[in-house]
Write a protein that holds these residues in place. Structure first.
Motif, mmCIF file in Angstrom:
data_model
loop_
_atom_site.group_PDB
_atom_site.id
_atom_site.type_symbol
_atom_site.label_atom_id
_atom_site.label_comp_id
_atom_site.label_asym_id
_atom_site.label_seq_id
_atom_site.Cartn_x
_atom_site.Cartn_y
_atom_site.Cartn_z
ATOM 1 N N UNK A 26 0.840 -1.209 0.000
ATOM 2 C CA UNK A 26 0.000 0.000 0.000
ATOM 3 C C UNK A 26 0.873 1.257 0.000
ATOM 4 N N UNK A 27 1.904 1.265 0.821
ATOM 5 C CA UNK A 27 2.818 2.412 0.878
ATOM 6 C C UNK A 27 3.488 2.635 -0.471
ATOM 7 N N UNK A 28 3.899 1.567 -1.102
ATOM 8 C CA UNK A 28 4.517 1.663 -2.424
ATOM 9 C C UNK A 28 3.529 2.236 -3.439
ATOM 10 N N UNK A 29 2.279 1.785 -3.375
ATOM 11 C CA UNK A 29 1.249 2.302 -4.281
ATOM 12 C C UNK A 29 1.003 3.787 -4.087
ATOM 13 N N UNK A 30 0.938 4.218 -2.837
ATOM 14 C CA UNK A 30 0.743 5.645 -2.545
ATOM 15 C C UNK A 30 1.930 6.458 -3.048
ATOM 16 N N UNK A 31 3.125 5.961 -2.803
ATOM 17 C CA UNK A 31 4.336 6.658 -3.232
ATOM 18 C C UNK A 31 4.386 6.774 -4.751
ATOM 19 N N UNK A 32 4.121 5.687 -5.439
ATOM 20 C CA UNK A 32 4.151 5.711 -6.913
ATOM 21 C C UNK A 32 3.082 6.627 -7.470
ATOM 22 N N UNK A 33 1.897 6.607 -6.879
ATOM 23 C CA UNK A 33 0.824 7.497 -7.329
ATOM 24 C C UNK A 33 1.196 8.962 -7.166
ATOM 25 N N UNK A 34 1.756 9.297 -6.015
ATOM 26 C CA UNK A 34 2.172 10.685 -5.765
ATOM 27 C C UNK A 34 3.297 11.082 -6.707
ATOM 28 N N UNK A 35 4.258 10.194 -6.900
ATOM 29 C CA UNK A 35 5.380 10.486 -7.795
ATOM 30 C C UNK A 35 4.892 10.678 -9.232
ATOM 31 N N UNK A 36 3.957 9.847 -9.674
ATOM 32 C CA UNK A 36 3.410 10.001 -11.022
ATOM 33 C C UNK A 36 2.681 11.329 -11.181
ATOM 34 N N UNK A 37 1.949 11.721 -10.154
ATOM 35 C CA UNK A 37 1.252 13.014 -10.201
ATOM 36 C C UNK A 37 2.257 14.163 -10.309
ATOM 37 N N UNK A 38 3.346 14.086 -9.537
ATOM 38 C CA UNK A 38 4.362 15.138 -9.582
ATOM 39 C C UNK A 38 5.096 15.140 -10.921
ATOM 40 N N UNK A 39 5.398 13.957 -11.456
ATOM 41 C CA UNK A 39 6.030 13.877 -12.784
ATOM 42 C C UNK A 39 5.141 14.539 -13.837
ATOM 43 N N UNK A 40 3.852 14.219 -13.794
ATOM 44 C CA UNK A 40 2.908 14.777 -14.755
ATOM 45 C C UNK A 40 2.825 16.299 -14.603
ATOM 46 N N UNK A 41 2.747 16.767 -13.377
ATOM 47 C CA UNK A 41 2.700 18.213 -13.132
ATOM 48 C C UNK A 41 3.936 18.905 -13.721
ATOM 49 N N UNK A 42 5.124 18.396 -13.419
ATOM 50 C CA UNK A 42 6.357 19.025 -13.898
ATOM 51 C C UNK A 42 6.436 19.001 -15.425
ATOM 52 N N UNK A 43 5.991 17.909 -16.032
ATOM 53 C CA UNK A 43 6.004 17.815 -17.494
ATOM 54 C C UNK A 43 5.025 18.815 -18.113
ATOM 55 N N UNK A 44 3.783 18.828 -17.604
ATOM 56 C CA UNK A 44 2.747 19.698 -18.162
ATOM 57 C C UNK A 44 3.027 21.181 -17.929
ATOM 58 N N UNK A 45 3.341 21.528 -16.705
ATOM 59 C CA UNK A 45 3.439 22.943 -16.331
ATOM 60 C C UNK A 45 4.809 23.570 -16.563
ATOM 61 N N UNK A 46 5.858 22.740 -16.561
ATOM 62 C CA UNK A 46 7.208 23.302 -16.658
ATOM 63 C C UNK A 46 8.063 22.665 -17.747
ATOM 64 N N UNK A 47 7.509 21.689 -18.450
ATOM 65 C CA UNK A 47 8.262 21.047 -19.528
ATOM 66 C C UNK A 47 9.551 20.407 -19.046
ATOM 67 N N UNK B 53 12.883 28.119 -8.684
ATOM 68 C CA UNK B 53 11.978 28.700 -7.688
ATOM 69 C C UNK B 53 10.543 28.740 -8.203
ATOM 70 N N UNK B 54 10.360 28.970 -9.500
ATOM 71 C CA UNK B 54 9.017 28.928 -10.081
ATOM 72 C C UNK B 54 8.459 27.504 -10.019
ATOM 73 N N UNK B 55 9.282 26.519 -10.356
ATOM 74 C CA UNK B 55 8.844 25.121 -10.306
ATOM 75 C C UNK B 55 8.547 24.697 -8.870
ATOM 76 N N UNK B 56 9.383 25.107 -7.943
ATOM 77 C CA UNK B 56 9.261 24.658 -6.553
ATOM 78 C C UNK B 56 7.955 25.127 -5.924
ATOM 79 N N UNK B 57 7.527 26.313 -6.283
ATOM 80 C CA UNK B 57 6.277 26.837 -5.730
ATOM 81 C C UNK B 57 5.098 25.943 -6.142
ATOM 82 N N UNK B 58 5.040 25.601 -7.419
ATOM 83 C CA UNK B 58 3.974 24.728 -7.896
ATOM 84 C C UNK B 58 4.106 23.309 -7.374
ATOM 85 N N UNK C 87 -1.617 19.394 -2.085
ATOM 86 C CA UNK C 87 -2.886 18.828 -2.545
ATOM 87 C C UNK C 87 -2.917 17.306 -2.359
ATOM 88 N N UNK C 88 -1.802 16.647 -2.576
ATOM 89 C CA UNK C 88 -1.734 15.190 -2.409
ATOM 90 C C UNK C 88 -2.067 14.798 -0.974
#
Length: 144
Positions: A14-35, A108-113, A120-121
């Motif tokens: 369960x911990x691994x699933x939560x960690x992977x889900x959060x990491x995937x969300x952060x990867x997606x955010x960084x890709x979408x919002x900051x390239x 610093x712009x990326x870190x704020x987001x 939110x997670x």
């Protein structure tokens, strides 16, 4: 296998699933919002914490990655003008890497987001929940 052993295994999964889900969300955010990618963000975060710069070996240890992985990310960041390398004390074998002014601003712009995404997670956890989780993770980490 004891009941407690099975519960520990289920908790790990369960911990691994939560960690992977959060990491995937952060990867997606960084890709979408900051390239950018999570490894690039992690390198920049490490360099932001150590403004005086670090050697490549120190950076690898800080990020728990191989020298080759750190070098590949730093190469791309350097090409993009976000980090710079400098030889240390005239020794070309010992290289110190640090954020450029452009890299500092970009990070610093990326870190704020990024912080907002992490917030939110964990939004459904109270302050007490977070303290309890931190304590549990710290105790579990001592066994690893």
């Amino acid at each position: 296998m004891s009941d407690l052993s099975k519960r520990r295994l289920k908790t790990w999964i369960r911990l691994l699933g939560v960690t992977r889900g959060a990491e995937n969300r952060l990867r997606d955010y960084l890709r979408r919002e900051h390239g950018t990618t999570l490894p690039r963000f992690d390198v920049m975060a490490a360099l932001w914490r150590r403004r005086e710069g670090v050697t490549m070996s120190e950076l690898s240890r800080m990020l728990l990655v191989s020298n080759g992985n750190a070098t590949a990310v730093v190469d791309r960041l350097e090409r993009d003008g976000l980090v710079q390398r400098e030889s240390e004390d005239g020794d070309r074998r010992r290289i110190r890497v640090r954020l450029t002014p452009v890299g500092l601003t970009a990070f610093e712009a990326m870190a704020e987001g990024h912080e907002a995404e992490v917030d939110a997670i964990f939004a459904n956890l109270s302050e007490t929940d977070l303290e309890t989780m931190r304590d549990i993770v710290m105790r579990a980490g001592r066994q690893a």
